[in-house]
Design a protein around this motif. Structure first.
Motif, short mmCIF file in Angstrom:
data_model
loop_
_atom_site.label_atom_id
_atom_site.label_comp_id
_atom_site.label_asym_id
_atom_site.label_seq_id
_atom_site.Cartn_x
_atom_site.Cartn_y
_atom_site.Cartn_z
N ARG A 109 37.52 2.92 12.83
CA ARG A 109 36.76 2.68 14.12
C ARG A 109 37.18 3.86 15.08
N THR A 110 38.59 3.94 15.24
CA THR A 110 39.06 4.79 16.29
C THR A 110 38.87 6.42 16.06
N VAL A 111 38.93 6.35 14.42
CA VAL A 111 38.68 8.00 13.90
C VAL A 111 37.19 8.07 14.25
N ALA A 112 36.35 7.27 13.86
CA ALA A 112 34.78 7.44 13.94
C ALA A 112 34.34 7.71 15.60
N MET A 113 35.08 6.89 16.18
CA MET A 113 34.68 6.94 17.73
C MET A 113 35.18 8.38 18.16
N THR A 114 36.43 8.94 17.91
CA THR A 114 37.11 10.07 18.18
C THR A 114 36.20 11.22 17.66
N GLN A 115 35.70 11.15 16.16
CA GLN A 115 34.89 12.34 15.84
C GLN A 115 33.73 12.34 16.67
N MET A 116 32.98 11.17 17.25
CA MET A 116 31.90 11.38 18.01
C MET A 116 32.02 12.16 19.25
N VAL A 117 33.15 11.72 19.77
CA VAL A 117 33.70 12.65 21.14
C VAL A 117 33.93 14.01 20.82
N ILE A 118 34.56 14.21 19.84
CA ILE A 118 34.68 15.98 19.27
C ILE A 118 33.55 16.56 19.02
N PHE A 119 32.69 15.94 18.47
CA PHE A 119 31.21 16.46 18.16
C PHE A 119 30.58 16.77 19.54
N GLN A 120 30.64 15.87 20.50
CA GLN A 120 30.12 16.02 21.72
C GLN A 120 30.82 17.33 22.58
N PHE A 121 32.11 17.56 22.50
CA PHE A 121 32.56 18.72 22.76
C PHE A 121 32.18 19.97 22.34
N PHE A 122 32.04 20.14 21.05
CA PHE A 122 31.25 21.14 20.44
C PHE A 122 29.95 21.27 20.74
N HIS A 123 29.03 20.31 20.85
CA HIS A 123 27.87 20.38 21.12
C HIS A 123 27.45 20.50 22.35
N VAL A 124 28.19 20.20 23.49
CA VAL A 124 27.93 20.40 25.03
C VAL A 124 27.94 22.00 25.13
N ILE A 125 28.70 22.60 24.48
CA ILE A 125 28.76 24.09 24.50
C ILE A 125 27.57 24.74 23.86
N ASN A 126 27.21 24.10 22.62
CA ASN A 126 25.91 24.49 22.01
C ASN A 126 24.75 24.25 22.95
N CYS A 127 24.54 23.34 23.89
CA CYS A 127 23.35 22.96 24.69
C CYS A 127 23.47 23.86 25.76
N ARG A 128 24.52 24.67 26.17
CA ARG A 128 24.57 25.42 27.35
C ARG A 128 23.16 26.48 27.35
N SER A 129 22.68 26.87 26.10
CA SER A 129 21.63 27.52 26.15
C SER A 129 20.68 27.08 25.02
N LEU A 130 19.50 26.73 24.79
CA LEU A 130 18.72 26.28 23.88
C LEU A 130 18.22 27.31 22.88
N ASP A 131 18.19 28.44 23.48
CA ASP A 131 17.57 29.66 22.83
C ASP A 131 18.84 30.77 22.45
N ARG A 132 19.60 31.05 23.38
CA ARG A 132 20.80 32.11 22.91
C ARG A 132 21.69 31.61 22.25
N SER A 133 22.23 32.60 21.39
CA SER A 133 23.33 32.43 20.75
C SER A 133 24.58 32.00 21.88
N ILE A 134 25.49 30.91 21.46
CA ILE A 134 26.43 30.59 22.49
C ILE A 134 27.51 31.70 22.36
N PHE A 135 27.53 32.65 21.86
CA PHE A 135 28.38 33.68 21.87
C PHE A 135 28.21 34.74 22.62
N LYS A 136 26.81 34.59 23.12
CA LYS A 136 26.25 35.53 23.97
C LYS A 136 26.15 34.94 25.69
N VAL A 137 26.66 33.77 25.52
CA VAL A 137 26.87 33.06 27.06
C VAL A 137 27.86 33.44 27.63
N ASN A 138 27.95 33.71 28.92
CA ASN A 138 29.03 34.00 29.78
C ASN A 138 30.03 32.78 29.45
#
Length: 907
Positions: free
Chosen positions: A808-837
């Motif tokens: 459960r600790t591994v699964a909970m941490t996995q969801m937390v790390i998913f969110q770290f990557f996903h929040v970066i992805n959400c900075r723009s819903l249209d542009r590539s995240i690599f084009k966002v300052n």
């Protein structure tokens, strides 16, 4: 009227056409005398019958009502239910965390609404002014609230009219009615009967209305309507009856909350049925359902919505737009139609001489408004002062036959009739130094403007020379002229050329005045004998209420953004068309629609006209309200701007009412959702951009939170179907949803706008916070999160010999790390995240660092391990978790490529 007056009944205040009555009919109807007025005894009786001359203001919510209002939200209902259930299960940690979320949201909302409520109370003090009346044959001053029908009132320059009155004698009375009718010109009043049926207030020249201001002259008038029965009172009542229009965002959030509620109930039933099929105990089923409900509720959404809107409020305040209601922040971003007042909103409400015709040619002036800047131009060449020319004499006559205060104009606080102020300014632009001219030239006598004569004259002396200077309507002046001054020569008057020039200027929407002079030997005016003939015509001055330069650019930007701009004004139709076409509101020359035409149209006929016509003239408050309601019936999101009392019903009825802060009336500000502190129409364009950014950020936050919730629900549902242990317990879900999200989702609220957001078309009116395309992406991301979390949970169970706490600790941490990557992805819903300052939102990375430290504390600090039932992880587990977490970036980039290929914008 007899000395023993009989008290009237309340029927006097019905919608009688007072402007149609003769003076004798008026006296008989209201039982008064023009010389003696009412007796004190009769006024007391009438005050008891008709009540105080006051307008009832709306009662705002009490502080308790404001507090309770914070809990009227579907998402809050779900959270309260979850807190109650966890409390029954003695899961005090979960219950406490949920309760804190609910209370935090309530506190933020309470202070915001209390602040707005205080502003409303501050703006609603509409006490009637003092009034000079005649009672018992004596002149006295009384509080305006004590006026009653039948009172005879004396109106003087600078005073505010305290009730609706029928004028019985006028001495050059001019009234500023722009706050009530929207008409920029000062209205000249008279006492004659008006035979027109159903005349709008702006055409009732023998009436003075409550709330308007006497600009010039004097008058005697009889009160015919007080309090709620006045035109001002009727507007206030209609505003009160309209109530509060829900903003599009409030409607969308309500729909989202209901949708989440239905989904939770549906999944709860499904999980219960599966639990029964697996022969789970009632307690286990209940715990599982609670875990699912907690995972499905985006606990941070109510808070982060408030924070996102509050950030928008701050940004808009920096751009001179003051928001009085949080949800209104987003409404401009979804606006499809802006209905704008003209006077003071699209125009400066400062008359300006634009063209001068003299010496048989046209001249132009530079600069607009009352500032003493600019010059007079012959083509591109600045005119040099020539005291022998017709132009000089035209400017001189305009500033000498003038009652506006020169000293106040030079101090930057002009006082007087706007037309006369404009003539002073044009004279200054032509090189006539106002103060020195007034010192050199003495005014011996003045013949005031009378509406029936349409001219004004002064007798002036400079040295031994005496001269009559006159200004007035072209017809009135030309009929008194025999010659004209052209380049220093006095020639026979060419009537045709003067009339052609006047017609051309009037066709451009200019108000045209003619000027003339005459040398004389008289000491003072003795009747009209010296003014009837023998004058020398010098020229014409054409003026307008100039458009704000920034308004023109703002309208162009709005139109490019797919927003239709219409002008709704009380001004005359020719003026409205001229201004509207300058602003680009009538490119196909469909013309304008007058208020009296609206009265003759059915809703279907008006709907047909609304397709093409963008200019509405000579309209009443009821007409404005009807136009807004018809536009709303088409499904448009309507914003209305205005500054006058006449704008209040439309401001309240619109999805977003925008009032002017400097020139706006208290009534307009009270009825509005947003106030432009700089009275600048271009601020609306900035507010539209900020509104779109706010909605884009709300959409990003909602997508981020709900994708996590979707992933967690799929995880729990799959675990129940597979008869596995739950990958997380309720308190771990709360940790994922609230603490880690609670930092990152707030950070998304600080995201700057997407490039070109103002060039996009308005969102479809019926599109919710989650568009169809975003729901597709939401499902895809949820599946990625669920598959990755279930996979690593199964892997941890296999590698630890069934250690559920470790898995459960591994699964909970996995969801937390998913969110770290996903929040970066959400900075723009249209542009590539690599084009966002990378560093354009520093708060996001601070929040991610804080969230990571908090999560490490949960894994390694003893008492937190006990609360959240966690254990430390090893290096191999961390490498596996980070590798799987990066998959959400890859999936998001693929989806964005597909979206760009489709040329479809989500954010």
């Amino acid at each position: 009227m007899s000395d023993q007056q009989q008290p009237l009944t309340g029927s006097i205040q019905t919608d009688k056409s007072w402007f149609n009555l003769s003076k004798d009919e008026l006296y008989r109807t209201v039982e008064t005398s023009s010389q003696k007025g009412l007796t004190q005894e009769e006024s007391v009786k009438r005050l008891q019958i008709f009540g105080p001359n006051e307008i009832e203001t709306q009662q705002g919510m009490t502080r308790l009502q404001i507090l309770m209002h914070q809990f009227k939200d579907p998402l809050i209902y779900i959270l309260i239910a979850a807190a109650f259930v966890t409390l029954i299960l003695q899961d005090y940690t979960d219950s406490a965390v949920i309760t804190i979320v609910v209370l935090l949201n309530a506190v933020i909302g309470y202070f915001q609404e209390s602040k707005a409520q205080s502003a409303i109370h501050a703006l609603s003090k509409l006490a009637a002014p003092k009034a000079h009346v005649i009672r018992d044959g004596r002149e006295m001053e009384i509080p305006g609230k004590d006026l009653v029908p039948g009172d005879v009132v004396l109106l003087t320059s600078g005073g505010r009219v305290a009730a609706d009155m029928r004028i019985i004698h006028s001495n050059g009375l001019e009234v500023n009615e722009s706050a009530l009718t929207g008409e920029s010109m000062i209205t000249r009043k008279h006492s004659d009967v008006i035979d027109v049926e159903n005349a709008v207030p702006g055409d009732q020249k023998n009436m003075a209305f409550a709330g308007t201001i006497v600009a010039q002259g004097r008058a005697r008038a009889v009160v015919v309507r007080t309090g709620k029965s006045t035109e001002l009172g009727k507007i206030a009542e209609s505003v009160k009856d309209i109530g509060i229009t829900k903003t599009p965002l409030q409607i969308k959030v309500d729909k989202l909350g209901h949708m989440i509620g239905y989904v939770i109930v549906g999944f709860a039933i499904l999980i219960a049925m599966i639990g029964i099929w697996h022969q789970m105990s009632p307690t286990d089923i209940f715990i599982t359902v609670v875990a699912m409900a907690v995972s499905a509720i985006p606990e941070g959404l109510p808070v982060v919505l408030t924070v996102t809107l509050a950030i928008g409020v701050r940004r808009m305040a920096n751009r001179q737009a003051i928001i009085r209601s949080l949800p209104a922040v987003e409404t401009l971003g979804s606006t499809t139609v802006i209905g704008s007042d003209k006077t003071g909103t699209l125009t400066k409400n400062q008359m300006t001489v634009r063209k001068i015709w003299s010496d048989q040619k046209f001249y132009s002036t530079s600069e607009a408004g009352y500032k003493l800047e600019g010059g007079v131009y012959d083509g591109d060449i600045k005119w040099e002062t020539d005291e022998q020319s017709g132009l000089y004499q035209t400017l001189l006559a305009g500033t000498l036959s003038n009652e506006a205060n020169v000293a106040s104009l030079k101090l930057g606080e002009p006082q007087g009739d706007p037309t006369e102020i404009a003539l002073h300014v044009s004279a200054f632009k032509g090189g006539i130094e106002l103060s020195s001219i007034r010192d050199q030239i003495t005014e011996l006598d003045l013949f005031p403007f009378e509406p029936e004569r349409q001219f004004m004259a002064t007798l002036n002396q400079k040295g031994a020379k005496r001269q009559i200077n006159m200004k007035g309507s072209p017809e009135a002046i030309l009929s008194r002229c025999t010659h004209q001054l052209v380049d220093g020569e006095i020639l026979d008057l060419d009537h045709e050329s003067v009339r052609d020039a006047a017609a051309k200027m009037a066709g451009e929407g200019l108000r045209v005045l003619a000027m003339a002079y005459k040398d004389t030997n008289i000491d003072r005016f003795d009747g009209l004998s010296e003014l009837e003939t023998g004058l020398i015509f010098t020229g014409l001055q054409g003026m307008e209420d100039p458009i704000r330069p920034e308004a023109l650019e703002s309208i162009r930007i709005s139109q490019k953004a797919g927003i239709r701009v219409i002008m709704i004004t009380g001004d005359h139709i020719q003026t409205a068309i001229a201004i509207g076409r300058q602003l680009g509101l009538d490119p196909e020359e469909h013309g304008a629609l007058e208020g009296k035409m609206l009265d003759q149209m059915s809703d279907e006929e008006l709907d047909f006209k609304l397709r093409d016509i963008n200019i509405f003239a000579r309209v009443t408050p009821q007409h404005k309200f009807r136009i807004v309601e018809r536009l709303k019936s088409f499904g448009h999101i309507v914003a209305v701007t205005g500054d006058g009392v006449n704008d209040a019903p439309a401001l309240r009825a619109a999805h977003l009412g925008v009032a002017m802060g400097k020139s706006g009336t208290d009534v307009a500000r009270e009825a509005s959702d947003m106030v432009l502190s700089d009275d600048n129409f271009s601020t609306i364009t900035a507010a539209i951009e900020e509104g779109r950014i706010v909605f884009s950020n709300i959409r990003k936050v909602t997508f981020f939170l709900l994708s996590t919730a979707v992933g967690e629900v799929i995880v729990i549902l799959t675990a129940v179907i597979m008869n596995w242990p739950l990958p997380f317990v309720a308190v771990q879900i709360l940790w994922i949803n609230l603490v880690t999200n609670g930092l990152q989702d707030v950070a998304l609220a600080f995201e700057p706008g997407e490039p070109g957001i103002l060039k996009r078309k308005p969102r479809p009116v019926k599109e919710g916070i989650l568009s169809g395309r975003l729901i597709e992406r939401l499902g895809g991301v949820g599946i990625v999160l669920a598959v990755g979390t279930l996979g690593i949970f199964w892997w941890a169970m296999e590698n630890t010999g069934g250690d559920v706490d470790m898995a459960r600790t591994v699964a909970m941490t996995q969801m937390v790390i998913f969110q770290f990557f996903h929040v970066i992805n959400c900075r723009s819903l249209d542009r590539s995240i690599f084009k966002v300052n990378f560093f354009s939102n520093k708060f996001l990375f601070v929040s991610m660092a804080a969230a990571m430290l908090a999560h490490l504390a949960v894994l390694h600090i003893g008492f937190l391990q006990s609360v959240f039932r966690t254990v430390p992880l090893n290096v191999e587990q961390w490498i596996m978790i980070v590798s799987i977490g990066s998959l959400v970036i890859i999936g998001g980039e693929i989806d964005k490529i597909v979206n760009r290929w489709r040329k479809s914008f989500i954010g």
